[in-house]
Write a protein that holds these residues in place. Structure first.
Motif, mmCIF file in Angstrom:
data_model
loop_
_atom_site.group_PDB
_atom_site.id
_atom_site.type_symbol
_atom_site.label_atom_id
_atom_site.label_comp_id
_atom_site.label_asym_id
_atom_site.label_seq_id
_atom_site.Cartn_x
_atom_site.Cartn_y
_atom_site.Cartn_z
ATOM 1 N N LEU A 1 -1.791 -19.074 7.384
ATOM 2 C CA LEU A 1 -2.541 -17.551 7.971
ATOM 3 C C LEU A 1 -3.608 -17.237 6.636
ATOM 4 N N ARG B 1 -0.299 -8.247 11.791
ATOM 5 C CA ARG B 1 0.247 -9.505 11.712
ATOM 6 C C ARG B 1 0.578 -10.068 13.314
ATOM 7 N N GLN C 1 -2.608 -11.628 14.407
ATOM 8 C CA GLN C 1 -2.704 -12.873 13.956
ATOM 9 C C GLN C 1 -1.701 -13.784 14.282
#
Length: 428
Positions: free
Chosen positions: A37, A79, A82
């Motif tokens: 990521l 987060r 994502q």
């Protein structure tokens, strides 16, 4: 606590920077989710900022002020969007908390070892700050995850609708599929993980069904089913693969519901046709027959009747009009006897066994039916007419439940006189 931190602020800042470097390296080395990521520089900066925020929260607490949690909530939301696992986020946050406490104790020890006991009461306050930050991140993460899941379900439902309804909706007649519809169907199938060419069919459950199976795709050896829940019932798009069409019966058996199954089609653009025909197949399985799976290809004559409501009405009246004009009990007796005789492939003996009456009783009823209708059960063409007309009667009763006659007393069905009861049928 505030005074101690002010005394060591410069040294603490350096130590926090080192801690952020160490934690970023460890996270990227041990957690593939983070490594996929974020790059090192960005992760290190995020960790460094979070550690500084924790120190600021500790200072606010010592002044009697609430901890500022907006940034922690923003991190949790980001987060989740994502796709970073919550476990990864919390693990890094906990490690950061331990490193922060280590940095604090080392900075105080280096500044004035004698002041270390004054730091110890701050441990509880620091962990409280970290807990508040953790709770804020977790709450916002889960809220964003739930919203994302809702969006995914809505998107998946919309893609299924493209396949199931085609260009003109679920009730549209079969027609040649346009190039635009083919393109839209192929795009929707690709996004759902379906092949461009394959073997597909559609299942339509009755509106009163308890619902499709929940909790996963089922056994690995079973066909994959994508369910679409609508107000008027549930629809399943089945990717058959190498499985035979009959395997759908085994798939639906645990549900114990009525269902219609369309024909096998080989392209996503043909799924809408399979859906229309599956709905038609369901109409050939009246509720009175109990749970069963009706495959269209096994019930084509009844499907023809179901597809032509006006002609079905005419068929009922022309072929079975005199029978339908009888009093309710006589009408039920003759129609049930005819349906049972047809189900028994024209065997009077088998029909008598199913109806719990004497063979001669069945023969007498069939002769009466021949007299009333002017049709002979020994003439194949006229048997076809009676079969289709009987199917039209069953489908009309299903469509108009309020007019359905009351079922006869099952105890009377077992009397020697052979009062009609519905022939028991095994669920398909």
């Amino acid at each position: 606590m505030e005074r101690i931190i002010e005394e060591i602020r410069e040294d603490l800042s350096r130590r926090i920077a080192v801690a952020a470097d160490r934690l970023a390296d460890r996270t990227l080395a041990e957690d593939p989710a983070y490594a996929a990521l974020l790059g090192r520089a960005e992760l290190r900066e995020r960790i460094h900022h979070a550690l500084r925020q924790a120190v600021e929260g500790l200072l606010r607490t010592s002044r009697g002020l609430p901890v500022e949690l907006s940034e922690a909530r923003a991190v949790g939301t980001l987060r989740a969007e994502q796709g970073l696992p919550l476990a990864s986020l919390l693990r890094t946050h906990r490690r950061g908390g331990r490193l922060l406490w280590q940095s604090l104790t080392e900075a105080v020890t280096a500044h004035d070892r004698a002041a270390l006991p004054r730091l110890l009461p701050g441990a509880t306050a620091l962990w409280d700050v970290l807990d508040q930050m953790t709770d804020a991140m977790t709450e916002s993460y889960r809220r964003a995850e739930a919203a994302h899941g809702d969006r995914d379900r809505e998107r998946r439902a919309a893609l299924l609708d493209v396949l199931l309804d085609g260009g003109d909706g679920p009730s549209a007649p079969a027609a040649e599929v346009s190039a635009a519809e083919v393109s839209a169907a192929e795009a929707a199938a690709a996004q759902l993980g379906l092949p461009e060419r394959g073997r597909f069919t559609v299942v339509v459950l009755a509106a009163d069904a308890p619902g499709p199976p929940a909790g996963g795709p089922g056994a690995a050896s079973a066909p994959r089913v994508l369910w679409r829940v609508r107000a008027d019932g549930e629809i399943g798009l089945v990717e058959l693969g190498h499985h035979p069409l009959e395997s759908v019966r085994e798939l639906l058996a645990p549900l114990g519901v009525r269902a219609g199954v369309g024909p096998v089609v080989t392209a996503p653009a043909e799924v809408a046709r399979a859906h229309r025909l599956a709905a038609l197949a369901l109409r050939t399985a009246p509720e009175s027959e109990g749970p069963r799976t009706a495959l269209l290809d096994e019930r084509l004559p009844a499907a023809l009747v179901a597809a032509q409501a006006e002609l079905a009405g005419r068929l009922r009246q022309v072929v079975l009009g005199p029978v339908l004009a009888l009093p309710a009990q006589d009408r039920r007796t003759l129609l049930t006897t005819l349906g049972t005789w047809l189900a028994c492939h024209g065997s009077t003996t088998d029909a008598a066994q199913r109806l719990y009456c004497h063979r001669n009783t069945v023969s007498n009823r069939l002769r009466r039916l021949e007299q009333l209708t002017g049709r002979s059960l020994s003439d194949p063409r006229q048997v076809v007419e009676l079969t289709l007309a009987h199917s039209a009667v069953l489908q009309r009763v299903e469509a108009e439940p309020a007019t359905r006659p009351a079922a006869p007393d099952p105890r009377a069905a077992r009397t020697p006189g052979g009062t009609v009861r519905r022939s028991p049928r095994r669920p398909a």
